[in-house]
Design a protein around this motif. Structure first.
Motif, PDB file in Angstrom:
ATOM      1  N   LEU A  86     -41.621  47.519  12.387  1.00 18.32           N
ATOM      2  CA  LEU A  86     -40.633  46.666  12.744  1.00 18.32           C
ATOM      3  C   LEU A  86     -41.023  45.317  11.829  1.00 18.32           C
ATOM      4  O   LEU A  86     -40.159  44.683  11.143  1.00 18.32           O
ATOM      5  N   ASP A  87     -42.277  45.007  11.822  1.00 17.44           N
ATOM      6  CA  ASP A  87     -42.840  43.833  11.144  1.00 17.44           C
ATOM      7  C   ASP A  87     -42.666  44.221   9.408  1.00 17.44           C
ATOM      8  O   ASP A  87     -42.505  42.981   8.613  1.00 17.44           O
ATOM      9  N   ALA A  88     -42.466  45.384   9.020  1.00 21.98           N
ATOM     10  CA  ALA A  88     -42.149  45.522   7.582  1.00 21.98           C
ATOM     11  C   ALA A  88     -40.882  45.205   7.334  1.00 21.98           C
ATOM     12  O   ALA A  88     -40.489  45.313   5.829  1.00 21.98           O
ATOM     13  N   LEU A  89     -39.996  45.166   8.115  1.00 16.02           N
ATOM     14  CA  LEU A  89     -38.563  44.859   7.799  1.00 16.02           C
ATOM     15  C   LEU A  89     -38.485  43.360   7.434  1.00 16.02           C
ATOM     16  O   LEU A  89     -39.112  42.484   8.026  1.00 16.02           O
ATOM     17  N   PRO A  90     -37.918  43.016   6.471  1.00 14.35           N
ATOM     18  CA  PRO A  90     -37.621  41.790   6.014  1.00 14.35           C
ATOM     19  C   PRO A  90     -37.021  40.603   6.909  1.00 14.35           C
ATOM     20  O   PRO A  90     -36.939  39.415   6.824  1.00 14.35           O
ATOM     21  N   ASP A  91     -36.146  40.891   7.656  1.00 13.64           N
ATOM     22  CA  ASP A  91     -35.464  40.048   8.583  1.00 13.64           C
ATOM     23  C   ASP A  91     -35.305  40.474  10.133  1.00 13.64           C
ATOM     24  O   ASP A  91     -35.334  41.710  10.412  1.00 13.64           O
ATOM     25  N   ASP A  92     -35.018  39.595  10.928  1.00 13.43           N
ATOM     26  CA  ASP A  92     -34.608  39.995  12.323  1.00 13.43           C
ATOM     27  C   ASP A  92     -33.336  40.892  12.369  1.00 13.43           C
ATOM     28  O   ASP A  92     -33.235  41.472  13.533  1.00 13.43           O
ATOM     29  N   ASN A  93     -32.363  40.517  11.481  1.00 13.63           N
ATOM     30  CA  ASN A  93     -31.382  41.321  11.731  1.00 13.63           C
ATOM     31  C   ASN A  93     -31.599  42.950  11.576  1.00 13.63           C
ATOM     32  O   ASN A  93     -31.181  43.696  12.408  1.00 13.63           O
ATOM     33  N   LEU A  94     -32.307  43.320  10.401  1.00  9.43           N
ATOM     34  CA  LEU A  94     -32.551  44.569  10.283  1.00  9.43           C
ATOM     35  C   LEU A  94     -33.727  45.108  11.358  1.00  9.43           C
ATOM     36  O   LEU A  94     -33.614  46.515  11.826  1.00  9.43           O
ATOM     37  N   ARG A  95     -34.469  44.449  12.046  1.00  8.89           N
ATOM     38  CA  ARG A  95     -35.138  44.799  13.223  1.00  8.89           C
ATOM     39  C   ARG A  95     -34.496  44.991  14.435  1.00  8.89           C
ATOM     40  O   ARG A  95     -34.651  45.781  15.063  1.00  8.89           O
ATOM     41  N   ALA A  96     -33.566  44.027  14.677  1.00 13.33           N
ATOM     42  CA  ALA A  96     -32.280  44.333  15.813  1.00 13.33           C
ATOM     43  C   ALA A  96     -31.806  45.625  15.441  1.00 13.33           C
ATOM     44  O   ALA A  96     -31.338  46.390  16.405  1.00 13.33           O
ATOM     45  N   VAL A  97     -31.399  46.132  14.122  1.00 15.42           N
ATOM     46  CA  VAL A  97     -30.568  47.189  13.845  1.00 15.42           C
ATOM     47  C   VAL A  97     -31.409  48.398  14.256  1.00 15.42           C
ATOM     48  O   VAL A  97     -31.051  49.493  14.963  1.00 15.42           O
ATOM     49  N   ALA A  98     -32.769  48.265  13.729  1.00 19.27           N
ATOM     50  CA  ALA A  98     -33.656  49.437  13.982  1.00 19.27           C
ATOM     51  C   ALA A  98     -33.859  49.556  15.627  1.00 19.27           C
ATOM     52  O   ALA A  98     -34.002  50.877  15.955  1.00 19.27           O
ATOM     53  N   VAL A  99     -34.073  48.455  16.397  1.00 25.28           N
ATOM     54  CA  VAL A  99     -34.287  48.714  17.710  1.00 25.28           C
ATOM     55  C   VAL A  99     -33.143  49.470  18.401  1.00 25.28           C
ATOM     56  O   VAL A  99     -33.413  50.352  19.267  1.00 25.28           O
ATOM     57  N   MET A 100     -31.921  48.860  17.806  1.00 20.97           N
ATOM     58  CA  MET A 100     -30.446  49.699  18.497  1.00 20.97           C
ATOM     59  C   MET A 100     -30.486  51.106  18.095  1.00 20.97           C
ATOM     60  O   MET A 100     -30.170  51.757  18.987  1.00 20.97           O
ATOM     61  N   LYS A 101     -30.909  51.491  17.018  1.00 23.50           N
ATOM     62  CA  LYS A 101     -31.021  52.742  16.801  1.00 23.50           C
ATOM     63  C   LYS A 101     -32.044  53.670  17.447  1.00 23.50           C
ATOM     64  O   LYS A 101     -31.814  54.713  17.839  1.00 23.50           O
ATOM     65  N   MET A 102     -33.233  52.993  17.535  1.00 25.45           N
ATOM     66  CA  MET A 102     -34.333  53.636  18.370  1.00 25.45           C
ATOM     67  C   MET A 102     -33.535  53.880  19.739  1.00 25.45           C
ATOM     68  O   MET A 102     -34.345  54.516  20.571  1.00 25.45           O
ATOM     69  N   LEU A 125     -28.777  50.824   8.287  1.00 27.15           N
ATOM     70  CA  LEU A 125     -29.720  52.023   8.597  1.00 27.15           C
ATOM     71  C   LEU A 125     -30.494  52.531   7.476  1.00 27.15           C
ATOM     72  O   LEU A 125     -31.497  53.132   7.488  1.00 27.15           O
ATOM     73  N   LYS A 126     -29.503  52.904   6.560  1.00 30.50           N
ATOM     74  CA  LYS A 126     -30.285  53.316   5.164  1.00 30.50           C
ATOM     75  C   LYS A 126     -31.248  52.509   4.501  1.00 30.50           C
ATOM     76  O   LYS A 126     -32.323  52.873   4.197  1.00 30.50           O
ATOM     77  N   THR A 127     -31.146  51.040   4.574  1.00 31.27           N
ATOM     78  CA  THR A 127     -32.118  50.215   4.222  1.00 31.27           C
ATOM     79  C   THR A 127     -33.356  50.447   5.069  1.00 31.27           C
ATOM     80  O   THR A 127     -34.483  50.448   4.489  1.00 31.27           O
TER      81      THR A 127
END
Length: 138
Positions: A86-102, A125-127
């Protein structure tokens, strides 16, 4: 190994292979099972006679690894790897997307949550998958 399990999880979730992801316990069960199976396959591969092993992968106790609850060590490993990814993702938006997918949400639900098109959610998600693939150890 954990990153490989995450990649398998995302691929499987995208293909609808995990229909019962209602809460954290369901997510844990899927991640633990994926990781344990990968560890078992690796142990089988590494212990083959032609690789100089004893061909005794049966000594690897899958049931011990995939108990009803993750061991504290495994939970710490998954939590640490999750945080690293999650820390490797560049912004909070992508982190939130990843968490939602998980958590088991699909692109439709992610799009609705963020008020964007499904195609935008799919691109996000692809990003995430692409960035995490770069984080994968060689």
């Amino acid at each position: 190994m954990a990153l490989s399990a995450f990649n398998s999880f995302f691929a499987g979730a995208g293909a609808g292979r995990f229909p019962k992801l209602n809460d954290r316990d369901d997510l844990w069960r899927v991640l633990v099972t994926l990781t344990a199976r990968k560890a078992y396959r690796l142990a089988r591969h590494e212990t083959r006679l032609k690789r100089g092993g004893t061909d005794r992968a049966a000594d690897f106790d899958l049931a011990r690894v995939v108990g009803t609850e993750p061991s504290p060590e495994f939970a710490a490993l998954v939590a640490e790897e999750s945080r690293r990814l999650l820390d490797a993702l560049p912004d909070d938006n992508l982190r939130a997307v990843a968490v939602m997918k998980m958590e088991g949400h699909d692109a439709d639900a992610i799009a609705e949550h963020f008020g964007v098109t499904v195609r935008t959610a799919q691109r996000w998600l692809k990003t995430v998958r692409g960035l995490w693939k770069k984080e994968s150890p060689a």
